[in-house]
Motif scaffolding. Structure first.
Motif, short mmCIF file in Angstrom:
data_model
loop_
_atom_site.label_atom_id
_atom_site.label_comp_id
_atom_site.label_asym_id
_atom_site.label_seq_id
_atom_site.Cartn_x
_atom_site.Cartn_y
_atom_site.Cartn_z
N UNK A 42 1.29 -1.31 -0.17
CA UNK A 42 0.29 0.19 0.17
C UNK A 42 0.57 1.08 0.10
N UNK A 43 1.79 1.12 0.38
CA UNK A 43 2.25 2.25 0.40
C UNK A 43 3.71 3.11 -1.11
N UNK A 44 3.50 1.61 -1.19
CA UNK A 44 4.40 1.33 -3.03
C UNK A 44 3.42 2.81 -3.97
N UNK A 45 2.08 2.82 -3.47
CA UNK A 45 1.14 3.10 -4.70
C UNK A 45 0.84 4.56 -3.65
N UNK A 46 0.58 5.12 -4.51
CA UNK A 46 -0.31 7.01 -4.70
C UNK A 46 -1.51 7.17 -4.90
N UNK B 171 -4.43 4.14 -3.80
CA UNK B 171 -3.78 3.65 -2.92
C UNK B 171 -4.92 2.95 -2.03
N UNK B 172 -6.33 3.62 -2.20
CA UNK B 172 -6.75 3.87 -1.21
C UNK B 172 -7.79 1.87 -1.85
N UNK B 173 -8.15 2.32 -2.74
CA UNK B 173 -8.47 1.65 -4.17
C UNK B 173 -8.17 -0.32 -3.87
N UNK B 174 -6.12 -0.28 -3.24
CA UNK B 174 -6.05 -1.03 -3.05
C UNK B 174 -6.17 -1.82 -1.26
N UNK B 175 -6.36 -0.64 -0.46
CA UNK B 175 -7.08 -0.81 0.79
C UNK B 175 -7.67 -1.42 0.84
N UNK B 176 -9.09 -1.05 0.32
CA UNK B 176 -9.88 -1.60 0.23
C UNK B 176 -10.32 -2.95 -0.39
N UNK B 177 -9.07 -3.36 -1.11
CA UNK B 177 -9.31 -5.09 -2.06
C UNK B 177 -9.02 -5.49 -0.73
#
Length: 261
Positions: free
Chosen positions: A33-37, A41-47
């Protein structure tokens, strides 16, 4: 601030995972998650969070298929739960059944560890490649650590060497101390449970060795009696508490408890 929020979010989500996998999953997920901006990042977090139940199911399925069977742990837990009943019963029933009978049942109480020791010893031998030598050593450990002074006393009488009974009386408490320290070192059980196990093991060593010393040498009867009395006072509250706690963990946890690892 964002990093802290994500760390908290992942910590909460990881509760659904088996305990051994939580820390690594949190570290790896947070690193991704820290590698994306931005919005990604939030879509990745939800996924990531949404997929946690599926990942937990996959972990459970894999460990159930490839892990050890549950029934040995269940038998070991039942044995440990029976130990405090026998121990407390022997003390409470002493005025009714007599001191000799109460002492016999008291000495029999450590036999409740036999299934737990046997499972631990078998897995120890299998985890190191097996072989006749390791499995024979595991069987001997299970017999002498799991039956208290019974096996050691029988062997001592058979070979006519009283010192064998003294040495053998140390084995059950020694196993209890060693396995609880190992479990504590690897984080397999609570610190309080390990402390109870080490204390109970120390008391068991003192009590059983004190009894054997008083039989072996009349000159040490005073010291042995004092050692036995102090160990008894320490053993009565700690050994039943450890046995009950460890037995419940073995019966009701999905994984294998620290006592038999």
């Amino acid at each position: 601030m964002v990093t802290r929020f994500l760390a908290v979010l992942l910590t909460v989500a990881s509760v659904a995972l088996p305990a051994p996998h939580r820390a690594r999953w949190r570290e790896e997920a947070l690193a991704v998650l820290l590698e994306v901006r931005g919005g990604r990042r939030w879509r990745y977090a939800v996924d990531t969070v949404v997929k946690v139940p599926l990942l937990a199911w996959q972990y459970g399925r894999t460990e159930l298929a490839g892990g050890p069977a549950r029934w040995p742990s269940t038998v070991a837990g039942a044995g440990l739960l029976g130990t405090p009943l026998l121990l407390v019963g022997a003390v409470a029933a002493a005025p009714v059944i007599g001191e000799e009978a109460a002492e016999f049942f008291f000495l029999l109480a450590p036999c409740g560890m036999l299934p737990a020791v046997a499972v631990w010893a078998w897995r120890w031998a299998a985890g190191r490649g097996g072989g006749a030598v390791r499995f024979v050593a595991a069987a001997l450990l299970a017999v002498f650590a799991g039956t208290g002074p019974i096996a050691a006393g029988a062997l001592s009488a058979a070979v006519d060497l009283p010192v064998v009974a003294v040495v053998g009386s140390v084995v059950p408490g020694g196993w209890l101390i060693a396995t609880n320290l190992i479990a504590l070192r690897h984080g397999r059980q609570p610190v309080a449970l390990s402390a109870l196990g080490v204390t109970a093991g120390t008391a068991l060593v003192g009590l059983l060795s004190g009894l054997q010393l008083s039989i072996l040498s009349a000159g040490t009867s005073g010291l042995a009696s004092a050692l036995g009395a102090l160990s008894f006072l320490l053993l009565v509250p700690t050994y039943p508490a450890w046995s009950a706690w460890a037995g419940i963990r073995l019966l009701f946890r999905t994984g294998v408890g620290g006592a038999v690892r």
